[in-house]
Design an enzyme around this catalytic site. Structure first.
Site, mmCIF file in Angstrom:
data_model
loop_
_atom_site.group_PDB
_atom_site.id
_atom_site.type_symbol
_atom_site.label_atom_id
_atom_site.label_comp_id
_atom_site.label_asym_id
_atom_site.label_seq_id
_atom_site.Cartn_x
_atom_site.Cartn_y
_atom_site.Cartn_z
ATOM 1 N N SER A 104 20.496 100.262 -13.619
ATOM 2 C CA SER A 104 20.367 99.097 -14.488
ATOM 3 C C SER A 104 21.270 99.240 -15.725
ATOM 4 O O SER A 104 22.501 99.268 -15.596
ATOM 5 C CB SER A 104 18.891 98.916 -14.865
ATOM 6 N N ASP A 225 15.436 92.116 -6.158
ATOM 7 C CA ASP A 225 15.475 92.509 -7.567
ATOM 8 C C ASP A 225 15.395 91.270 -8.457
ATOM 9 O O ASP A 225 16.251 90.384 -8.368
ATOM 10 C CB ASP A 225 16.778 93.276 -7.838
ATOM 11 N N HIS A 253 13.805 96.460 -8.067
ATOM 12 C CA HIS A 253 14.714 97.095 -9.020
ATOM 13 C C HIS A 253 14.645 98.620 -8.976
ATOM 14 O O HIS A 253 15.406 99.281 -9.661
ATOM 15 C CB HIS A 253 14.357 96.596 -10.430
#
Length: 273
Positions: A104, A225, A253
């Site tokens: 991320s 996600d 995620h």
């Protein structure tokens, strides 16, 4: 009782930095995401033992997160600040070149490091990665606008995973307790103030710079996600000339948790090859 999230400590670019280190071999830097209560250990605990069989694994708490000091004179957290911190960590540890896995926010930082300091990066893996200019998702808004309660943490953690059963009481409680640390809460409020879309856009590396990256890259993303959209993965695939793309169905995620075994099976030979 020893806190497993607190590992070794070193001064990197003038910042006292907490990091987990395990294993021997080629250096591999694991960079966490940006969720409340996150640490290098919390993000990567499930895969560190496997990766440490082949690599010298280093999972730092980046400045502004976890148990790393957060100097008051940092008024604005930018890629400039974070890239300088990670390069300072490599210097402090005597590492000339390392591979990276970034989750991320950590993907955005890994990408920026490869673009700005290509001689310090071997290969890199982007997992559910930011690093492109995209519209703020509702899921990411909830992450960055988090208010610390146990109920809010449980709700937030269930947005990370496609299968909510993976969100255990242990995960929720540990992340909640970490988010309540006064110094951690104060730092988190400084990281992503309004306007948050602007902060997200500032994590992006210009697409022309991405096209010039010569490193081998692996892109890993969960199809479901809701924090960072899977469209980012396809865009990265088109921009990174020496890349391969893996999209997991029924995955959110947290690929390193939701598809742990397959994730390790993919990244290990890629990074060693």
């Amino acid at each position: 009782m020893t806190n497993p999230e607190i590992g070794k400590s070193i001064v990197a670019n003038g910042i006292r930095t907490n990091y987990i280190e395990e294993g021997e071999g080629p250096p591999l830097i694991l960079i966490h995401g940006s969720g409340p209560g996150v640490t290098g250990f919390a993000n990567w605990r499930g895969v560190i033992p496997d990766l440490a069989r082949h690599f010298r694994v280093i999972a730092p708490d980046m400045v502004g997160f976890g148990y790393t000091d957060c100097p008051a004179d940092i008024k604005d957290f930018t890629l400039d600040v974070w890239v300088a911190h990670i390069i300072g960590l490599l210097d402090a540890l005597g590492i000339e070149k390392a591979s990276f896995i970034g989750n991320s926010y950590g993907g955005a930082l890994s990408l920026a490091t490869a673009a700005r300091h290509p001689n310090r990066v071997d290969k890199f893996v982007l997992m559910g990665a930011a690093g492109l200019d995209f519209k703020m998702t509702e899921g990411l808004e909830r992450v960055w606008n988090y208010e610390p309660t146990l109920e809010n943490m449980r709700a937030l953690m269930t947005t990370f995973a496609y299968n909510a059963d993976l969100v255990t009481d242990v995960i929720v409680q540990s992340r909640h307790e970490a988010s309540l640390r006064p110094e951690g809460r104060a730092a988190y409020e400084r990281l992503f103030p309004e306007p948050r879309q602007e902060k997200l856009s500032r994590l992006a590396t210009p697409e022309d710079d991405i096209r010039r990256i010569e490193h081998k890259a692996m892109i890993v993303h969960g199809r479901e996600d809701v924090i960072v959209p899977v469209e980012n993965a396809y865009r990265f695939s088109s921009l990174l000339k020496h890349s391969e793309l893996h999209v997991f169905g029924e995955c959110g995620h947290w690929t390193q948790i939701e598809k742990r075994d397959r994730f390790v099976e993919l990244v290990t030979p890629f990074l060693l090859g």
